[in-house]
Scaffold this active site. Sequence first.
Site, PDB file in Angstrom:
ATOM      1  CE  LYS A 134      -3.874  -2.401   2.109  1.00 47.64           C
ATOM      2  NZ  LYS A 134      -4.785  -2.663   3.232  1.00 47.64           N
ATOM      3  CD  GLN A 186      -3.548  -4.440   6.315  1.00 49.17           C
ATOM      4  OE1 GLN A 186      -3.822  -3.339   5.839  1.00 49.17           O
ATOM      5  NE2 GLN A 186      -3.728  -5.552   5.642  1.00 49.17           N
ATOM      6  CG  ASP A 217      -9.585  -0.270   5.233  1.00 48.59           C
ATOM      7  OD1 ASP A 217      -9.232  -0.650   4.098  1.00 48.59           O
ATOM      8  OD2 ASP A 217      -8.923  -0.465   6.268  1.00 48.59           O
TER       9      ASP A 217
HETATM   10  N1  L34 Z   1      -7.826  -2.668   7.401  1.00 47.72           N
HETATM   11  N2  L34 Z   1      -7.172  -4.792   6.766  1.00 47.72           N
HETATM   12  C1  L34 Z   1      -7.629  -3.574   6.441  1.00 47.72           C
HETATM   13  N3  L34 Z   1      -7.890  -3.223   5.143  1.00 47.72           N
HETATM   14  C2  L34 Z   1      -7.705  -4.117   4.139  1.00 47.72           C
HETATM   15  O1  L34 Z   1      -8.024  -3.797   2.885  1.00 47.72           O
HETATM   16  C3  L34 Z   1      -7.201  -5.389   4.456  1.00 47.72           C
HETATM   17  N4  L34 Z   1      -6.902  -6.334   3.476  1.00 47.72           N
HETATM   18  C4  L34 Z   1      -7.148  -7.742   3.770  1.00 47.72           C
HETATM   19  C5  L34 Z   1      -6.465  -8.055   5.110  1.00 47.72           C
HETATM   20  N5  L34 Z   1      -6.599  -6.993   6.095  1.00 47.72           N
HETATM   21  C6  L34 Z   1      -6.969  -5.721   5.799  1.00 47.72           C
HETATM   22  C7  L34 Z   1      -5.877  -6.225   2.607  1.00 47.72           C
HETATM   23  O2  L34 Z   1      -5.239  -5.209   2.438  1.00 47.72           O
HETATM   24  C8  L34 Z   1      -6.498  -8.427   2.590  1.00 47.72           C
HETATM   25  N6  L34 Z   1      -5.666  -7.407   1.950  1.00 47.72           N
HETATM   26  C9  L34 Z   1      -4.776  -7.633   0.874  1.00 47.72           C
HETATM   27  C10 L34 Z   1      -4.037  -6.615   0.303  1.00 47.72           C
HETATM   28  C11 L34 Z   1      -3.159  -6.857  -0.749  1.00 47.72           C
HETATM   29  C12 L34 Z   1      -3.002  -8.116  -1.245  1.00 47.72           C
HETATM   30  C13 L34 Z   1      -3.729  -9.133  -0.671  1.00 47.72           C
HETATM   31  C14 L34 Z   1      -4.610  -8.901   0.369  1.00 47.72           C
HETATM   32  C15 L34 Z   1      -2.030  -8.347  -2.355  1.00 47.72           C
HETATM   33  O3  L34 Z   1      -1.317  -7.455  -2.730  1.00 47.72           O
HETATM   34  N7  L34 Z   1      -1.941  -9.573  -2.905  1.00 47.72           N
HETATM   35  C16 L34 Z   1      -1.021  -9.891  -3.962  1.00 47.72           C
HETATM   36  C17 L34 Z   1       0.211 -10.624  -3.516  1.00 47.72           C
HETATM   37  C18 L34 Z   1       0.399 -10.803  -2.052  1.00 47.72           C
HETATM   38  C19 L34 Z   1       1.661 -11.520  -1.621  1.00 47.72           C
HETATM   39  O4  L34 Z   1       2.591 -11.722  -2.429  1.00 47.72           O
HETATM   40  O5  L34 Z   1       1.709 -11.901  -0.423  1.00 47.72           O
HETATM   41  C20 L34 Z   1      -1.741 -10.746  -4.991  1.00 47.72           C
HETATM   42  O6  L34 Z   1      -1.225 -10.858  -6.091  1.00 47.72           O
HETATM   43  O7  L34 Z   1      -2.799 -11.304  -4.670  1.00 47.72           O
END
Ligand code: L34
Length: 294
Positions: free
Chosen positions: A52, A96, A119
């Site tokens: 982020k 988060q 969010d």
């Molecule tokens: N407050 N908590 C708050 N806001 C959110 O919007 C979240 N979320 C979820 C968990 N807790 C939170 C996230 O940010 C899930 N989440 C999230 C954000 C980014 C990715 C996955 C989940 C992401 O970038 N995924 C990538 C690769 C991740 C990796 O390599 O570990 C993908 O390609 O899916």
Amino acid sequence: MELIDGKFLSNEIKLEIAAEVKELKEKEAKIPHLAAVLVGEDPASQSYVRSKVRSCEQVGFKSTLIREDSSITEEELLLIIEKLNKDDDIDGFIVQLPLPRHINDDKITLAIDPKKDVDGFHPMNFGRMAQGMPCFLPATPFGILQMLDRYNIEVEGKECVVLGRSNIVGTPISILLSRKARPGNATVQLCHSRTKDLPMHTRRADILISALGIPNFVKADMVKEGAVVIDVGINRIDDANAKRGYRLVGDVDFEAVAPKCSYITPVPGGVGLMTVTSLLKNTLMACKGEIYPD
Ligand code: L34
């Protein structure tokens, strides 16, 4: 079968946001500023929050990362939120999840000023969402809507089945897709752990959205030929052969399910990336006062 490419879409959206930030800079208007509060050392949370912050840099936003030890008390965390609520330079902020067990998530969510709740977790934003009023949409459902919209996937009149009823994905996406809006006007069924004969429901779905957090749960015989499958699960599986010692898998048994689909999202490279860009979109809207004009 066509892949819904989250990487491509999220880059496209970031370019659009960066162009808007450039305009704001030229006008000497306020630059969007996002703050993120990260409590503890959960490796997945650290990686999501890093992503982020990095994305803020890419589009020209200001960002502030507040890192706290998992021993922080609820009162201390509430004080940080109070400060962020009052800080005029911060347009939006997130705390988060998950938080350590001694902290009550609901109390934290309620403490965030809805105008800065990028969010979209505060009941004020959730309630506005449910009634079709201007609001910050929760980032993951917002990202799913962007995917459907930008791939011109027709939702109206379709049978849509959502797996999982969490406050941040399953419940809001089921509301959004049934709303009188675009994308929307679907016939939505929300399935969960107490649903009887789940495959009977999933096999009827033109659009199947899985947000369970159970690796490889959705099998080929649960999916209708030609369905659109949106995989929200991001599960870490130990893998000694992988560089990081684990690999990511979704809720969907991708290899077996993909050949049956008209469209499917991959994991990684799908919905997760859209979650991050949706947060940027909300922060830009917060900065411009589009949802809550003063
Ligand atoms: N407050 N908590 C708050 N806001 C959110 O919007 C979240 N979320 C979820 C968990 N807790 C939170 C996230 O940010 C899930 N989440 C999230 C954000 C980014 C990715 C996955 C989940 C992401 O970038 N995924 C990538 C690769 C991740 C990796 O390599 O570990 C993908 O390609 O899916």
